[in-house]
Design a protein around this motif. Structure first.
Motif, PDB file in Angstrom:
ATOM      1  N   ARG A 123      -2.980   0.467  -5.312  1.00 15.98           N
ATOM      2  CA  ARG A 123      -3.287   1.374  -4.220  1.00 15.98           C
ATOM      3  C   ARG A 123      -2.089   1.449  -3.283  1.00 15.98           C
ATOM      4  N   ILE A 124      -1.827   2.650  -2.795  1.00 17.74           N
ATOM      5  CA  ILE A 124      -0.632   2.886  -1.986  1.00 17.74           C
ATOM      6  C   ILE A 124      -1.035   3.601  -0.700  1.00 17.74           C
ATOM      7  N   ALA A 125      -0.517   3.121   0.427  1.00 18.97           N
ATOM      8  CA  ALA A 125      -0.701   3.782   1.720  1.00 18.97           C
ATOM      9  C   ALA A 125       0.672   3.997   2.340  1.00 18.97           C
ATOM     10  N   ARG A 126       0.692   4.445   3.598  1.00 17.29           N
ATOM     11  CA  ARG A 126       1.963   4.697   4.270  1.00 17.29           C
ATOM     12  C   ARG A 126       2.028   3.953   5.598  1.00 17.29           C
ATOM     13  N   ASP A 139      -4.464  -3.387  -0.425  1.00 21.26           N
ATOM     14  CA  ASP A 139      -5.638  -3.767  -1.209  1.00 21.26           C
ATOM     15  C   ASP A 139      -6.715  -2.692  -1.080  1.00 21.26           C
ATOM     16  N   GLU A 140      -7.925  -2.961  -1.598  1.00 19.70           N
ATOM     17  CA  GLU A 140      -8.964  -1.945  -1.630  1.00 19.70           C
ATOM     18  C   GLU A 140      -9.452  -1.546  -0.243  1.00 19.70           C
ATOM     19  N   TYR A 141      -9.155  -2.366   0.789  1.00 26.28           N
ATOM     20  CA  TYR A 141      -9.563  -2.048   2.145  1.00 26.28           C
ATOM     21  C   TYR A 141      -8.415  -1.498   2.983  1.00 26.28           C
ATOM     22  N   GLY A 142      -7.281  -1.258   2.347  1.00 28.46           N
ATOM     23  CA  GLY A 142      -6.153  -0.698   3.057  1.00 28.46           C
ATOM     24  C   GLY A 142      -5.282  -1.706   3.756  1.00 28.46           C
ATOM     25  N   ARG A 143      -5.481  -2.983   3.493  1.00 30.36           N
ATOM     26  CA  ARG A 143      -4.650  -4.009   4.114  1.00 30.36           C
ATOM     27  C   ARG A 143      -3.377  -4.194   3.312  1.00 30.36           C
ATOM     28  N   PRO A 144      -2.222  -4.226   3.981  1.00 31.46           N
ATOM     29  CA  PRO A 144      -0.957  -4.333   3.257  1.00 31.46           C
ATOM     30  C   PRO A 144      -0.825  -5.668   2.539  1.00 31.46           C
ATOM     31  N   ILE A 145      -0.182  -5.643   1.402  1.00 32.03           N
ATOM     32  CA  ILE A 145       0.040  -6.841   0.594  1.00 32.03           C
ATOM     33  C   ILE A 145       1.442  -7.360   0.890  1.00 32.03           C
ATOM     34  N   GLU A 146       1.529  -8.606   1.303  1.00 35.30           N
ATOM     35  CA  GLU A 146       2.808  -9.167   1.703  1.00 35.30           C
ATOM     36  C   GLU A 146       3.645  -9.565   0.487  1.00 35.30           C
ATOM     37  N   GLY A 147       4.938  -9.725   0.738  1.00 32.97           N
ATOM     38  CA  GLY A 147       5.829 -10.196  -0.311  1.00 32.97           C
ATOM     39  C   GLY A 147       6.301  -9.121  -1.260  1.00 32.97           C
ATOM     40  N   ILE A 148       6.146  -7.857  -0.862  1.00 33.71           N
ATOM     41  CA  ILE A 148       6.583  -6.767  -1.730  1.00 33.71           C
ATOM     42  C   ILE A 148       7.037  -5.604  -0.852  1.00 33.71           C
ATOM     43  N   ASP A 149       8.128  -4.969  -1.220  1.00 32.93           N
ATOM     44  CA  ASP A 149       8.600  -3.778  -0.522  1.00 32.93           C
ATOM     45  C   ASP A 149       9.312  -2.900  -1.546  1.00 32.93           C
ATOM     46  N   PHE A 150       9.223  -1.599  -1.371  1.00 30.81           N
ATOM     47  CA  PHE A 150       9.852  -0.689  -2.333  1.00 30.81           C
ATOM     48  C   PHE A 150      10.157   0.631  -1.651  1.00 30.81           C
ATOM     49  N   ASN A 151      11.013   1.420  -2.281  1.00 29.65           N
ATOM     50  CA  ASN A 151      11.368   2.731  -1.769  1.00 29.65           C
ATOM     51  C   ASN A 151      11.838   3.588  -2.934  1.00 29.65           C
ATOM     52  N   VAL A 152      11.572   4.886  -2.850  1.00 28.66           N
ATOM     53  CA  VAL A 152      11.979   5.809  -3.910  1.00 28.66           C
ATOM     54  C   VAL A 152      12.758   6.971  -3.313  1.00 28.66           C
ATOM     55  N   SER A 153      13.552   7.599  -4.154  1.00 32.29           N
ATOM     56  CA  SER A 153      14.286   8.801  -3.769  1.00 32.29           C
ATOM     57  C   SER A 153      14.441   9.662  -5.004  1.00 32.29           C
ATOM     58  N   HIS A 154      14.430  10.966  -4.808  1.00 34.78           N
ATOM     59  CA  HIS A 154      14.653  11.850  -5.961  1.00 34.78           C
ATOM     60  C   HIS A 154      15.464  13.062  -5.531  1.00 34.78           C
ATOM     61  N   GLN A 155      16.301  13.527  -6.435  1.00 39.00           N
ATOM     62  CA  GLN A 155      17.164  14.667  -6.149  1.00 39.00           C
ATOM     63  C   GLN A 155      17.635  15.287  -7.445  1.00 39.00           C
ATOM     64  N   GLU A 416     -12.238   7.495 -10.418  1.00 43.13           N
ATOM     65  CA  GLU A 416     -13.117   7.001  -9.371  1.00 43.13           C
ATOM     66  C   GLU A 416     -12.345   6.309  -8.247  1.00 43.13           C
ATOM     67  N   MET A 417     -11.021   6.339  -8.319  1.00 55.04           N
ATOM     68  CA  MET A 417     -10.221   5.633  -7.327  1.00 55.04           C
ATOM     69  C   MET A 417     -10.530   6.151  -5.930  1.00 55.04           C
ATOM     70  N   LYS A 418     -10.815   5.253  -5.029  1.00 58.03           N
ATOM     71  CA  LYS A 418     -11.156   5.642  -3.667  1.00 58.03           C
ATOM     72  C   LYS A 418      -9.892   6.069  -2.922  1.00 58.03           C
ATOM     73  N   PRO A 419      -9.973   7.202  -2.194  1.00 55.00           N
ATOM     74  CA  PRO A 419      -8.803   7.600  -1.415  1.00 55.00           C
ATOM     75  C   PRO A 419      -8.558   6.626  -0.276  1.00 55.00           C
ATOM     76  N   VAL A 420      -7.285   6.486   0.087  1.00 52.47           N
ATOM     77  CA  VAL A 420      -6.942   5.601   1.180  1.00 52.47           C
ATOM     78  C   VAL A 420      -6.956   6.409   2.475  1.00 52.47           C
ATOM     79  N   VAL A 421      -7.691   5.945   3.475  1.00 52.49           N
ATOM     80  CA  VAL A 421      -7.798   6.651   4.751  1.00 52.49           C
ATOM     81  C   VAL A 421      -7.210   5.839   5.891  1.00 52.49           C
ATOM     82  N   GLU A 422      -7.370   6.140   7.128  1.00 58.82           N
ATOM     83  CA  GLU A 422      -6.463   5.738   8.206  1.00 58.82           C
ATOM     84  C   GLU A 422      -6.796   4.421   8.907  1.00 58.82           C
TER      85      GLU A 422
END
Length: 438
Positions: A123-126, A139-155, A416-422
């Motif tokens: 699951r991914i949020a912003r 996680d499934e409740y929108g709480r950030p998971i520690e110990g991981i960071d990532f970033n993407v770029s496209h062109q 059935e994936m639940k959308p992530v909300v605010e």
């Protein structure tokens, strides 16, 4: 500074898991040891944090005029959430849809592999901005998971990902799903990563502006992005000029020709060995434009560390010194693959005039027109940015996703994936960016 407080895309729901507990008693939410699911791929104790660098070339993928009908696209689309599918399939141009789909697949593959969770459970949020904030794993409740960071770029068809695996022992709920933490704060071991891709010959506006207003007119369009010193260096410094016959003229041989700011002028220089060369200033402007995009690529990668984007109020106070544009690689031909060019990793970063000593940056050219810049910041001791690994869609992504989707410990259908909300964190908590610089 409230605009920079950490905010995710999901209001924390009222749920049985939280019943009887307060936010100050989060330890009570941790699962009993007996219910902690071991990692599918245990990490040797001696292994430390690591950086991952991937890229995917979508220029040859999902051929067709529409991503919805392109060959093989339906299978790839089925591996991302319905909201992501809606965004991808409504892109105006199919090339943009390909990159958007490739980006979604890379993010899910990295999270799944790093955390050892099934593809379906990713699951991914912003962070920060609900539309433009930096993506993070939750996680499934929108709480950030520690110990991981990532970033993407496209062109222009390429998609790149940089990821940090902190090698943290994750917590799991009694039902086996990974648990995040509410309101995470930065620790001394945390790392942020950023990546950016530029294509130096993509924008027609650059050529038209340079023709009408000169190269300085083009550079001054970005006076809100670059400092006065950076823009002066872009206009009047040059790394090298490559002539049509392949001769490379270093900056020291150009003399005051480096002050030229217009195309289609005849320039002559005499090298230190006594050779005279006459060439069109078009080649000089091309070299300066490549240098301009080197600055741009550095700056984008750095500000994406915290997801600030080009709206960051401190943008002009972020300066790069000792910038050198990397020599290009070779373009892909009918019988060859495009190659990597020069790698440069010695740029100096300053913020508000102070040297930033907890960041490592690298920029490398790919083929003749691309450059990819990476930034890692935080606990960078012992970390380095490895060479980019080109992923194969079928072998490295589709096969892996099928394996995790078929695992018996998968809990949810993608449909059935639940959308992530605010979700908003308390105002007194600051983002990792603020904690380091404000």
């Amino acid at each position: 500074m409230k605009e920079q407080f950490l905010k995710l895309d999901i209001p924390l729901p009222t749920m049985p898991l939280l019943s009887g507990h307060t936010l100050g008693n989060l330890d009570a939410l941790k699962p009993n040891v007996a219910h902690v699911r071991p990692e599918p791929h245990p990490t040797p104790a001696e292994e430390g944090p690591e950086i991952t660098t991937w890229f995917l070339d979508t220029r040859t993928l999902w051929k067709g005029d529409s991503i919805s009908t392109a060959e093989g696209a339906a299978e790839a689309l089925s591996l991302v959430s319905l909201p992501e599918q809606n965004i991808i399939t409504t892109k105006m141009f199919v090339a943009d849809a390909r990159m958007s789909l490739g980006s979604a697949l890379l993010k899910r593959a990295f999270i799944s592999k790093t955390l050892g969770v099934p593809w379906k459970d990713v699951r991914i949020a912003r962070k920060g901005h609900e539309k433009h904030g930096k993506p993070c794993a939750v996680d499934e409740y929108g709480r950030p998971i520690e110990g991981i960071d990532f970033n993407v770029s496209h062109q222009n068809g390429l998609v790149a990902l940089i990821g940090w695996n902190g090698r943290r022992q994750q917590h799991y709920a009694p039902n086996g799903q990974i648990q995040g933490i509410f309101s995470p704060g930065p620790t001394e071991e945390d790392v942020m990563v950023g990546v950016d891709i530029v294509c130096v010959n993509e924008r027609e506006s650059a050529a038209s502006t340079i023709d009408m207003e000169g190269f300085d007119g083009w550079v001054d369009i970005y006076d809100a992005v670059f400092s006065d010193e950076e823009r002066w260096s872009m206009k009047y410094d040059v790394d090298r000029v490559t002539l049509l016959d392949g001769t490379v003229l270093p900056a020291k041989d150009l003399g005051r020709n480096d002050r030229c700011l217009t195309r289609n002028k005849s320039l002559t220089c005499v090298t230190q060995t006594g050779n005279e060369h006459t060439f069109n200033s078009e080649l000089l402007i091309d070299a300066k434009l490549r240098r301009f995009y080197t600055y741009f690529c550095y700056k984008e990668a750095y500000i994406k560390l915290a997801g600030e984007a080009l709206l960051a109020p401190w943008l002009k106070n972020l300066e790069f010194f000792g910038v050198r544009s990397p020599r290009p690689g070779t373009v892909a031909r009918c019988s060859t693959h495009g190659s990597w060019g020069e790698e440069v990793d010695d740029v100096e970063v300053r913020l508000h005039g102070r040297v930033v000593d907890d960041v490592r940056m690298k920029i490398q050219s790919f083929e003749e027109d691309f450059m990819i810049s990476c930034a890692i910041q935080g606990a960078v001791h012992g970390l380095s940015v490895p060479a980019f690994q080109k992923l194969h869609l079928e072998k490295d992504i589709l096969v892996y996703s099928k394996e995790t989707l078929d695992r018996k410990d998968s809990f949810m259908d993608m449909a059935e994936m639940k959308p992530v909300v605010e979700l908003e964190c308390p105002d007194h908590l600051m983002s990792p960016w603020e904690s380091r610089y404000w």
